[in-house]
Scaffold this motif. Structure first.
Motif, PDB file in Angstrom:
ATOM      1  N   TYR A 131       3.969  -4.329   6.177  1.00  0.00           N
ATOM      2  CA  TYR A 131       5.300  -4.371   7.268  1.00  0.00           C
ATOM      3  C   TYR A 131       6.122  -3.275   7.665  1.00  0.00           C
ATOM      4  O   TYR A 131       6.384  -3.053   8.974  1.00  0.00           O
ATOM      5  N   ALA A 134       2.783  -0.195   9.415  1.00  0.00           N
ATOM      6  CA  ALA A 134       1.571  -0.358   9.979  1.00  0.00           C
ATOM      7  C   ALA A 134       0.825   0.740  10.495  1.00  0.00           C
ATOM      8  O   ALA A 134       0.703   1.616   9.863  1.00  0.00           O
ATOM      9  N   ARG A 150       1.696  -5.305  13.005  1.00  0.00           N
ATOM     10  CA  ARG A 150       2.719  -6.005  12.437  1.00  0.00           C
ATOM     11  C   ARG A 150       3.584  -6.380  13.733  1.00  0.00           C
ATOM     12  O   ARG A 150       4.275  -5.478  14.448  1.00  0.00           O
ATOM     13  N   CYS A 155       1.319  -9.500   9.449  1.00  0.00           N
ATOM     14  CA  CYS A 155       0.849  -8.558   9.392  1.00  0.00           C
ATOM     15  C   CYS A 155      -0.754  -8.762   9.430  1.00  0.00           C
ATOM     16  O   CYS A 155      -1.335  -9.807   8.909  1.00  0.00           O
TER      17      CYS A 155
END
Length: 341
Positions: A131, A134, A150, A155
């Motif tokens: 999260y 990324a 994300r 995700c």
């Protein structure tokens, strides 16, 4: 042969003894010869310092007198660190072999790159993007942060779809490499944020000073995430909503702020009332508290105190549309789906 740059990997620790136990061994196995590990302790009470003294006596400690939060803690600690580069590394990050070398090479290739991040994957599922960054951070037209891999809470699986190194809007504070002179010249992390989105605000100011922010996907780390405040925590919700709106108020020109801020308040309240209808009263209260804090900040703040004298308009990592619209109305979950729309 040119001397390799030195890198100070600074872990800000607050009651994270269990993470130090788990992840320091991976960090110590890093192959980069110019790396120094430093643990800055934010007044922990869980025996973190005793653990370091017993098991890692060679690791330098910076002991802070109180918990200054993520932003204030790093600002205080980094004043005592001399190195060619800093890496601000969360205590809940597992590094991989050779993780530093690609980032050093990227930074050395272009003096205008002030900061970069590696590719962040989940520690709990190492094929998934994480999260908190990324494959590089973006902002949409209303200031909502998202990342390659994300969008909001969705995700993606990492299938090497985002492996190009590129300029982005922000780099994750979970593993942030940054030039010390730029960090200090741009005012460091804003201590008013305490925690959450302070690195986005700093990256925005760095771009305003004329530098670039990059992602370096050749480097990979695994992040637990939510180590200090778990997902859904009322304090975390409050800080995220408050800090995002303060960040917009600080960084947007008045010509954009006058209409974007009211729109954001309305969208926040839609989210708040939806959560209340679903029985999440604490989420509703957190947003209300956040808005009150933003108004109080706007009435009494010194908005220009952390900015360089000359400010430029950031260009990289901005999406001109609305990810709220694409994600919640159109049902587009992936970064690639939104950018191809």
């Amino acid at each position: 042969m040119a001397k390799q740059p030195t890198v100070a990997v600074v872990i800000l620790n607050w009651n994270g003894k269990h993470y130090l136990e788990k992840f320091l061994p991976f960090l110590q196995q890093s192959s980069y010869p110019g790396m120094e590990i430093i643990v800055a302790d934010n007044a922990s009470t869980d025996g973190s310092l005793a653990f370091l003294n017993e098991h890692y006596p060679d690791i330098r400690q910076i002991v802070l007198p109180e918990n200054f939060g993520f932003a204030g803690g790093y600002n205080a600690a980094l004043k005592e660190v001399q190195s060619d580069y800093y890496v601000l590394l969360n205590s809940d990050v597992e590094v991989t072999p050779g993780w530093l070398e690609p980032m050093v090479a990227l930074m050395e290739s272009d003096a205008t790159i002030a900061a970069c991040q590696p590719r962040l994957r989940m520690y709990s599922d190492k094929n998934m993007f994480e999260y908190a960054g990324a494959a590089g951070g973006y902002l949409d037209s209303l200031g909502y942060p998202f990342a390659r891999g994300r969008v909001f809470d969705y995700c993606e699986e990492d299938t090497d779809q985002y492996i190009d190194s590129r300029a982005v809007a922000w780099a994750s504070g979970a593993a942030l490499m940054i030039r010390p002179d730029v960090y200090h010249r741009c005012g460091g992390l804003d201590p008013n944020f305490f925690a959450h989105q302070e690195e986005i605000d700093l990256c925005w100011r760095i771009q305003s000073a004329g530098y670039k922010i990059y992602v370096c996907p050749a480097s990979i780390v695994y992040h637990v995430g939510g180590g200090t405040l778990p997902k859904g925590n009322e304090r975390k919700v409050y800080l995220n909503f408050r800090n995002n709106l303060i960040m917009l108020s600080k960084n947007l020109p008045l010509s954009a702020l006058w209409w974007k801020l009211p729109v954001r308040f309305v969208l926040d309240w839609i989210s708040a009332w939806k959560s209340l209808a679903e029985g999440e009263r604490r989420y509703f209260v957190a947003i209300a508290r956040a808005h009150c804090s933003v108004i109080k900040w706007m009435l009494g703040s010194k908005k220009g105190s952390l900015f360089p004298e000359k400010r430029r308009n950031p260009s990289a990592g901005w999406y001109k549309g609305s990810i709220v619209y694409h994600h919640f109305v159109k049902g587009r979950k992936k970064f690639s789906e939104i950018f191809s729309a």
